[in-house]
Motif scaffolding. Structure first.
Motif, PDB file in Angstrom:
ATOM      1  N   GLU A   7     -60.303  23.757  51.541  1.00  0.00           N
ATOM      2  CA  GLU A   7     -61.169  25.373  51.356  1.00  0.00           C
ATOM      3  C   GLU A   7     -60.633  26.100  52.014  1.00  0.00           C
ATOM      4  O   GLU A   7     -60.534  27.480  51.203  1.00  0.00           O
ATOM      5  N   THR A   8     -60.295  25.775  53.289  1.00  0.00           N
ATOM      6  CA  THR A   8     -60.028  27.029  53.545  1.00  0.00           C
ATOM      7  C   THR A   8     -58.273  27.131  53.649  1.00  0.00           C
ATOM      8  O   THR A   8     -58.182  28.788  53.251  1.00  0.00           O
ATOM      9  N   ASN A  11     -58.787  30.012  50.415  1.00  0.00           N
ATOM     10  CA  ASN A  11     -59.392  31.134  50.651  1.00  0.00           C
ATOM     11  C   ASN A  11     -58.177  31.683  51.795  1.00  0.00           C
ATOM     12  O   ASN A  11     -58.414  33.220  51.513  1.00  0.00           O
ATOM     13  N   LEU A  12     -57.315  31.700  51.871  1.00  0.00           N
ATOM     14  CA  LEU A  12     -56.257  32.390  52.315  1.00  0.00           C
ATOM     15  C   LEU A  12     -55.360  33.223  52.153  1.00  0.00           C
ATOM     16  O   LEU A  12     -55.175  33.585  50.825  1.00  0.00           O
ATOM     17  N   ASP A 119     -59.559  34.371  58.898  1.00  0.00           N
ATOM     18  CA  ASP A 119     -59.213  33.608  58.262  1.00  0.00           C
ATOM     19  C   ASP A 119     -58.772  31.898  58.102  1.00  0.00           C
ATOM     20  O   ASP A 119     -59.677  31.268  58.602  1.00  0.00           O
ATOM     21  N   ASP A 122     -61.235  30.741  60.597  1.00  0.00           N
ATOM     22  CA  ASP A 122     -62.808  30.642  60.838  1.00  0.00           C
ATOM     23  C   ASP A 122     -63.657  31.655  61.875  1.00  0.00           C
ATOM     24  O   ASP A 122     -64.589  30.922  62.605  1.00  0.00           O
TER      25      ASP A 122
END
Ligand code: PMP
Length: 353
Positions: A7-8, A11-12, A119, A122
């Motif tokens: 997910e990270t 979303n980057l 991002d 986090d």
């Protein structure tokens, strides 16, 4: 986009560096590289470098390079950290210091990698607006925070804070780390390095990429209290034990040993910058006051995007940021006098008297 990405990663929004075109010979005034070659001692170090040694891993602690930096900047070797470009040093610093409960603070207009690291790792952040003159007002940073980072001089504005202003902030902000990104400090700004002995939460980051003409070897470094450095080493040794290769280290040490060449390079850039500032101003541009190797300039009649495109078409690359508040500026890296003259020949004429 792949369903297999975390997910990270989905979303980057990765950092997009300035163009490095391979297909055409541009006058390259877009990525703040130095237009002058590195010290001749770097070329000598490469000639004398024994390729036999490349079969071995480099020193994981980069001791010789740290010693050389410590000597040059008059700090102790355990107050020095080195990394693969200051981008990597910044990444490790975000990971090491910025996971507190409160958001970290940095200016809304600054080096765009800061949001990318937030991002990736986090980290919550709050972007604080520069004032109408595009300056950082450090009073805005005197509030609860999980850390503070700013570039000094700031990029891409070029505007600086004094050492006294940074010290005043460090006196008030003792509970979180303050990082000063000094990528452009050598072109006329007071460095905050000497403050690291007084403020155990101050980290100062610099690079070989600009004033030492070594963007191609990827070397950055940080100065701070030995406890801060020990934290960075823990992160580095949890990621890559050998970020500095032995050839890069030899080049960097040779560059540090040639102080005279370094100072001459910086003063040439400063002279060309003053000259270009004057010309741009005569041609009607608004030019932000810069102590860096670049200028941020805006024309009253010609939109920056159009200027960028027309310069590019004529063989001169500058940088255009399509971002709020700076989307009517172009950023021009200071080149050699000849390169800058060629740029000037393509600029709009001065306004009629
Ligand atoms: N900080 C700032 C403000 C920069 O503009 C740059 C260059 N793009 C860097 C850090 C990174 O420089 P390097 O990784 O080449 O040391």
């Amino acid at each position: 986009m792949s369903k297999y990405w975390s997910e990270t990663v989905r979303n980057l929004k990765p950092y997009v560096p300035g163009e490095q075109p391979r297909d055409r010979d541009f006058i390259k005034l877009n990525t703040n590289e130095c237009p002058f070659p590195p010290s001749p001692r770097v070329a000598a170090a490469i000639r004398e470098f024994s390729s036999d040694g490349l079969r071995l891993y480099p020193d994981p602690n980069s001791s010789a390079l740290k010693e050389s930096l410590a000597k040059t900047y008059e700090v102790a070797a355990n107050q020095v950290f080195v990394g693969n470009g200051s981008d990597e040093v910044l990444a490790f610093a975000f990971k090491t210091f910025f996971d507190q409960a409160a958001p970290i603070l940095f200016p809304d207009i600054t080096y765009s990698f800061y949001t990318v690291y937030c991002d990736l790792f986090d980290i919550e952040y709050e972007a604080i607006a520069l004032n109408d003159a595009y300056e950082i007002d450090l009073d805005d940073y005197r509030r609860s925070n999980g850390g503070i980072i700013f570039a000094n001089p700031n990029a891409p504005t070029g505007i600086e804070l004094s050492r006294a202003q940074i010290e005043a902030l460090a006196q008030d902000n003792t509970e979180s780390v303050i990082i000063v990104d000094e990528a452009y400090t050598d072109f006329g700004t007071e460095s905050a390095v000497e403050l690291i002995n007084k403020y155990p939460n101050l980290l100062v980051i610099q690079t070989f990429s600009k004033s030492r003409s070594l963007a191609g070897i990827r070397l950055g470094y940080a100065f701070g209290d030995s406890d801060l450095i020990a934290g960075l080493e823990r992160v580095k040794n949890s990621f890559n034990c050998y970020p500095i290769d032995s050839l890069a280290s030899a080049c960097a040490i040779a560059a540090l040993e040639d102080r005279e060449y370094f100072e001459a390079t910086c003063s040439k850039i400063i002279d060309i910058r003053s000259w270009l500032t004057e010309i741009l101003t005569q041609r009607g541009f608004r030019v932000l006051p810069s102590n860096t190797n670049f200028l941020l300039a805006s024309h009253p009649d010609i939109p920056a995007a159009q200027l960028y495109a027309s310069l590019k078409q004529q063989g001169v690359l500058v940088r255009y940021f399509n971002k709020p508040r700076i989307d009517n500026f172009i950023r021009i890296t200071i080149g050699t006098r000849e390169e800058v003259e060629q740029l000037v020949a393509l600029l709009p004429e001065p306004p009629a008297p």
